[in-house]
Motif scaffolding. Structure first.
Motif, PDB file in Angstrom:
ATOM      1  N   PRO A 199      39.993  34.409  44.294  1.00  0.00           N
ATOM      2  CA  PRO A 199      38.667  34.093  44.857  1.00  0.00           C
ATOM      3  C   PRO A 199      37.513  34.825  44.177  1.00  0.00           C
ATOM      4  CG  PRO A 199      40.270  34.419  46.611  1.00  0.00           C
ATOM      5  CD  PRO A 199      40.930  34.851  45.346  1.00  0.00           C
ATOM      6  N   LEU A 200      37.803  35.868  43.420  1.00  0.00           N
ATOM      7  CA  LEU A 200      36.737  36.599  42.731  1.00  0.00           C
ATOM      8  C   LEU A 200      36.255  35.861  41.484  1.00  0.00           C
ATOM      9  CD1 LEU A 200      38.226  40.217  42.936  1.00  0.00           C
ATOM     10  CD2 LEU A 200      36.595  39.115  44.489  1.00  0.00           C
ATOM     11  N   TYR A 201      36.983  34.801  41.093  1.00  0.00           N
ATOM     12  CA  TYR A 201      36.641  34.035  39.905  1.00  0.00           C
ATOM     13  C   TYR A 201      36.381  32.594  40.303  1.00  0.00           C
ATOM     14  CZ  TYR A 201      38.561  38.156  37.657  1.00  0.00           C
ATOM     15  OH  TYR A 201      38.803  39.461  37.296  1.00  0.00           O
ATOM     16  N   VAL A 238      49.313  37.793  46.655  1.00  0.00           N
ATOM     17  CA  VAL A 238      48.250  38.779  46.424  1.00  0.00           C
ATOM     18  C   VAL A 238      47.231  38.247  45.420  1.00  0.00           C
ATOM     19  CG1 VAL A 238      47.750  41.039  45.430  1.00  0.00           C
ATOM     20  CG2 VAL A 238      49.649  40.779  47.030  1.00  0.00           C
ATOM     21  N   ILE A 239      47.730  37.674  44.332  1.00  0.00           N
ATOM     22  CA  ILE A 239      46.833  37.202  43.267  1.00  0.00           C
ATOM     23  C   ILE A 239      45.969  36.042  43.736  1.00  0.00           C
ATOM     24  CG2 ILE A 239      46.809  36.005  41.036  1.00  0.00           C
ATOM     25  CD1 ILE A 239      49.250  37.801  40.297  1.00  0.00           C
ATOM     26  N   HIS A 240      46.573  35.077  44.414  1.00  0.00           N
ATOM     27  CA  HIS A 240      45.834  33.876  44.782  1.00  0.00           C
ATOM     28  C   HIS A 240      45.035  34.037  46.070  1.00  0.00           C
ATOM     29  CE1 HIS A 240      47.253  31.101  41.656  1.00  0.00           C
ATOM     30  NE2 HIS A 240      48.297  31.897  41.618  1.00  0.00           N
ATOM     31  N   HIS A 288      38.472  33.578  31.258  1.00  0.00           N
ATOM     32  CA  HIS A 288      38.307  34.923  31.812  1.00  0.00           C
ATOM     33  C   HIS A 288      39.464  35.273  32.744  1.00  0.00           C
ATOM     34  CE1 HIS A 288      35.351  38.008  33.800  1.00  0.00           C
ATOM     35  NE2 HIS A 288      36.454  38.561  33.355  1.00  0.00           N
ATOM     36  N   PHE A 289      39.774  34.357  33.657  1.00  0.00           N
ATOM     37  CA  PHE A 289      40.852  34.616  34.607  1.00  0.00           C
ATOM     38  C   PHE A 289      42.195  34.702  33.893  1.00  0.00           C
ATOM     39  CE2 PHE A 289      44.112  33.228  37.666  1.00  0.00           C
ATOM     40  CZ  PHE A 289      43.897  34.143  38.680  1.00  0.00           C
ATOM     41  N   ARG A 290      42.415  33.830  32.906  1.00  0.00           N
ATOM     42  CA  ARG A 290      43.675  33.866  32.168  1.00  0.00           C
ATOM     43  C   ARG A 290      43.845  35.189  31.435  1.00  0.00           C
ATOM     44  NH1 ARG A 290      44.671  27.923  29.403  1.00  0.00           N
ATOM     45  NH2 ARG A 290      44.783  26.717  31.341  1.00  0.00           N
ATOM     46  N   GLU A 291      42.754  35.701  30.876  1.00  0.00           N
ATOM     47  CA  GLU A 291      42.869  36.975  30.170  1.00  0.00           C
ATOM     48  C   GLU A 291      43.163  38.110  31.147  1.00  0.00           C
ATOM     49  OE1 GLU A 291      40.593  39.802  26.928  1.00  0.00           O
ATOM     50  OE2 GLU A 291      39.821  37.789  27.367  1.00  0.00           O
TER      51      GLU A 291
END
Length: 249
Positions: free
Chosen positions: A204-206, A197-199, A213-216
């Motif tokens: 793809p939104l980042y 789900v995440i990948h 940003h993505f890590r946070e």
């Protein structure tokens, strides 16, 4: 960020601070929290813990230093990056007491087990308050209370009393092993599905999965994901308890 406790830290000549708490040398502190001298000094330069309390040319550490180091370790164990830890710690008042910081750690605690504490067999039995047979140890291991690494026990100390009480109640080892197998199987299945789900839908939104940003986003998502899992599990257990039992025969 945390501030210095002053040029002398209001330290009495008895090796205690103004509140009467015993002060530790740097070596004593590192033994207490399980970190190297280099790591403690790194945390200090980053403002994650206060500078040592100065007394002459010597530096000493108090309960507030221990509490803040334990909070940093807790955050790191949750997967927070260094910059995220710095932001979190910056939000804690400079005059926060060890009790205040312990409360902050408690707010994190529902999302995971406590940090493991290393113990040898004798220390584990001392903490347990009883002798532990090989079968007892295997049961505790199946329950997830202890793990074994190179002959050392990694103990979830806030769960140890629960595990010991189950042993006293005669909790069978085979049930603990069967339950552990269920956790392992469904945990791996959940991890695979969440990864997809995440990948496939979130990443793809980042522009870059390695971006801050993505890590946070992932850091903030983790406790909500675990909380959702716990809620779903509790609801499922409640439904199973209400369901009529089938009579065999």
């Amino acid at each position: 960020m945390v501030k210095s406790e002053g040029p002398t830290g209001d330290v009495h000549h008895t090796g205690r601070d103004a509140g009467g708490d015993h002060l530790l040398t740097l070596d004593e502190l590192t033994q207490r929290v399980g970190l190297s001298v280099r790591t403690v000094r790194f945390y200090t330069t980053k403002g994650l813990v206060p500078p040592p309390i100065r007394r002459g040319r010597s530096g000493y550490y108090s309960a507030i230093h221990i509490a803040r180091i334990e909070l940093v370790l807790e955050l790191a164990n949750h997967g927070f990056t260094l910059s995220a830890i710095e932001r979190y710690v910056a939000g804690i008042p400079d005059d926060a007491t060890p009790e205040d910081i312990a409360l902050a750690r408690t707010m994190l605690a529902p999302w995971q087990s406590d940090l493991p504490v290393e113990m040898d067999h004798g220390q584990l039995e001392t903490r347990a308050g009883r002798a532990l047979s090989g079968d007892d140890l295997a049961t505790l291991q199946a329950l997830g209370v202890i793990r074994v690494r190179d002959g050392i026990y990694l103990v979830a100390s806030n769960q140890l009393a629960i595990g010991i009480r189950l042993l006293e109640l005669g909790f069978p080892r085979d049930v603990a092993v069967a339950a552990a197998a269920v956790y392992q199987e469904h945990g791996e299945q959940m991890a695979r599905e969440l990864y997809a789900v995440i990948h496939e839908r979130l990443a793809p939104l980042y522009d870059d999965e390695e971006s801050e940003h993505f890590r946070e986003v992932m850091e903030r998502l983790k406790p909500l994901s675990v909380g959702g899992l716990v809620t779903a599990y509790e609801a499922a257990v409640a439904r199973a308890a209400r369901a009529p039992r089938r009579v065999v025969g």
